[in-house]
Design a protein around this motif. Sequence first.
Motif, PDB file in Angstrom:
ATOM      1  N   UNK A   5       0.840  -1.199   0.000  1.00 24.26           N
ATOM      2  CA  UNK A   5       0.000   0.000   0.000  1.00 24.26           C
ATOM      3  C   UNK A   5       0.873   1.246   0.000  1.00 24.26           C
ATOM      4  N   UNK A   6       1.932   1.219   0.760  1.00 23.92           N
ATOM      5  CA  UNK A   6       2.840   2.366   0.837  1.00 23.92           C
ATOM      6  C   UNK A   6       3.512   2.604  -0.516  1.00 23.92           C
ATOM      7  N   UNK A   7       3.964   1.553  -1.173  1.00 21.80           N
ATOM      8  CA  UNK A   7       4.593   1.690  -2.490  1.00 21.80           C
ATOM      9  C   UNK A   7       3.595   2.224  -3.519  1.00 21.80           C
ATOM     10  N   UNK A   8       2.388   1.727  -3.468  1.00 20.49           N
ATOM     11  CA  UNK A   8       1.358   2.223  -4.391  1.00 20.49           C
ATOM     12  C   UNK A   8       1.108   3.709  -4.139  1.00 20.49           C
ATOM     13  N   UNK A   9       1.080   4.102  -2.881  1.00 20.06           N
ATOM     14  CA  UNK A   9       0.893   5.517  -2.541  1.00 20.06           C
ATOM     15  C   UNK A   9       2.026   6.376  -3.062  1.00 20.06           C
ATOM     16  N   UNK A  10       3.248   5.902  -2.927  1.00 17.86           N
ATOM     17  CA  UNK A  10       4.420   6.654  -3.409  1.00 17.86           C
ATOM     18  C   UNK A  10       4.367   6.768  -4.932  1.00 17.86           C
ATOM     19  N   UNK A  11       4.026   5.682  -5.602  1.00 19.92           N
ATOM     20  CA  UNK A  11       3.931   5.705  -7.062  1.00 19.92           C
ATOM     21  C   UNK A  11       2.833   6.665  -7.508  1.00 19.92           C
ATOM     22  N   UNK A  12       1.702   6.648  -6.815  1.00 16.96           N
ATOM     23  CA  UNK A  12       0.594   7.543  -7.167  1.00 16.96           C
ATOM     24  C   UNK A  12       1.007   9.001  -7.028  1.00 16.96           C
ATOM     25  N   UNK A  13       1.696   9.347  -5.949  1.00 19.67           N
ATOM     26  CA  UNK A  13       2.165  10.724  -5.753  1.00 19.67           C
ATOM     27  C   UNK A  13       3.156  11.096  -6.848  1.00 19.67           C
ATOM     28  N   UNK A  14       4.052  10.190  -7.183  1.00 15.59           N
ATOM     29  CA  UNK A  14       5.040  10.430  -8.230  1.00 15.59           C
ATOM     30  C   UNK A  14       4.354  10.716  -9.570  1.00 15.59           C
ATOM     31  N   UNK A  15       3.372   9.915  -9.914  1.00 13.89           N
ATOM     32  CA  UNK A  15       2.633  10.109 -11.167  1.00 13.89           C
ATOM     33  C   UNK A  15       1.915  11.455 -11.168  1.00 13.89           C
ATOM     34  N   UNK A  16       1.313  11.849 -10.067  1.00 14.18           N
ATOM     35  CA  UNK A  16       0.626  13.140  -9.983  1.00 14.18           C
ATOM     36  C   UNK A  16       1.594  14.308 -10.153  1.00 14.18           C
ATOM     37  N   UNK A  17       2.762  14.211  -9.533  1.00 19.60           N
ATOM     38  CA  UNK A  17       3.759  15.290  -9.634  1.00 19.60           C
ATOM     39  C   UNK A  17       4.260  15.398 -11.069  1.00 19.60           C
ATOM     40  N   UNK A  18       4.572  14.274 -11.699  1.00 16.13           N
ATOM     41  CA  UNK A  18       5.033  14.299 -13.091  1.00 16.13           C
ATOM     42  C   UNK A  18       3.940  14.875 -13.996  1.00 16.13           C
ATOM     43  N   UNK A  19       2.704  14.495 -13.791  1.00 16.26           N
ATOM     44  CA  UNK A  19       1.587  15.009 -14.586  1.00 16.26           C
ATOM     45  C   UNK A  19       1.426  16.511 -14.433  1.00 16.26           C
ATOM     46  N   UNK A  20       1.599  17.008 -13.228  1.00 16.59           N
ATOM     47  CA  UNK A  20       1.470  18.452 -12.991  1.00 16.59           C
ATOM     48  C   UNK A  20       2.563  19.225 -13.712  1.00 16.59           C
ATOM     49  N   UNK A  21       3.798  18.704 -13.673  1.00 18.42           N
ATOM     50  CA  UNK A  21       4.893  19.393 -14.346  1.00 18.42           C
ATOM     51  C   UNK A  21       4.793  19.281 -15.864  1.00 18.42           C
ATOM     52  N   UNK A  22       4.212  18.235 -16.372  1.00 20.51           N
ATOM     53  CA  UNK A  22       4.065  18.075 -17.819  1.00 20.51           C
ATOM     54  C   UNK A  22       3.185  19.179 -18.393  1.00 20.51           C
ATOM     55  N   UNK A  23       2.185  19.640 -17.673  1.00 24.07           N
ATOM     56  CA  UNK A  23       1.297  20.699 -18.144  1.00 24.07           C
ATOM     57  C   UNK A  23       1.897  22.084 -18.028  1.00 24.07           C
ATOM     58  N   UNK A  24       2.947  22.251 -17.217  1.00 22.70           N
ATOM     59  CA  UNK A  24       3.534  23.571 -16.991  1.00 22.70           C
ATOM     60  C   UNK A  24       4.206  24.144 -18.234  1.00 22.70           C
ATOM     61  N   UNK A  25       4.857  23.315 -19.030  1.00 24.81           N
ATOM     62  CA  UNK A  25       5.574  23.804 -20.192  1.00 24.81           C
ATOM     63  C   UNK A  25       4.717  23.919 -21.429  1.00 24.81           C
ATOM     64  N   UNK A  26       3.459  23.599 -21.328  1.00 29.83           N
ATOM     65  CA  UNK A  26       2.569  23.602 -22.479  1.00 29.83           C
ATOM     66  C   UNK A  26       2.304  25.036 -22.925  1.00 29.83           C
ATOM     67  N   UNK A  27       2.591  25.308 -24.197  1.00 29.88           N
ATOM     68  CA  UNK A  27       2.356  26.636 -24.743  1.00 29.88           C
ATOM     69  C   UNK A  27       0.994  26.694 -25.393  1.00 29.88           C
ATOM     70  N   UNK A  28       0.346  27.828 -25.261  1.00 31.12           N
ATOM     71  CA  UNK A  28      -0.910  28.028 -25.952  1.00 31.12           C
ATOM     72  C   UNK A  28      -0.609  28.324 -27.415  1.00 31.12           C
ATOM     73  N   UNK A  29      -1.534  27.993 -28.268  1.00 31.95           N
ATOM     74  CA  UNK A  29      -1.336  28.131 -29.701  1.00 31.95           C
ATOM     75  C   UNK A  29      -2.447  28.976 -30.308  1.00 31.95           C
TER      76      UNK A  29
END
Length: 108
Positions: A5-29
Motif C-alpha cells: 500500500x505504501x509503495x502504491x501511494x508513493x507511485x501515485x504521488x510520483x505520477x501526480x507530480x510528473x503530470x502536474x509538471x508536464x502541463x507547466x511547459x505547455x504553450x498556448x497556440x
Amino acid sequence: MSRVVRRIGIIAVFVLVIGAFAGCGKKESVVGTWEGDDYAYTFNADGTGTQQIGGINVNISSYQAKDGKLSITVTYLGTDDTTEFTYTLKKDVLTLTNGDDTIILNKK
C-alpha cells in the motif's frame, strides 16, 4: 501488505507530480478559429488559414506566431501582403495590436 500500500501511494504521488509538471511547459497556440466584432481568423496547423474582415473572406497563404509577434501573409492578384501584429493569448482570448489598432478575438 502495508509495504505494498505504501509503495502504491508513493507511485501515485510520483505520477501526480510528473503530470502536474508536464502541463507547466505547455504553450498556448493560435491554431483554431477566432472571432471578434468585425473580424474572424482561422489559423490552421499547417501555417495557412483564412481571415474575414467586414464580411470579406481572404485566404492566408502563411502565418507565423513567435515571440509575441504574429505575421500574417495574404496573397491577392499575385502580390504578397504581410501584416505584423503584437499578440497576447490568455485562455480563449487572442489580442492583436498593430500601432494604435487593437483587435480582441475569442476562440470559437
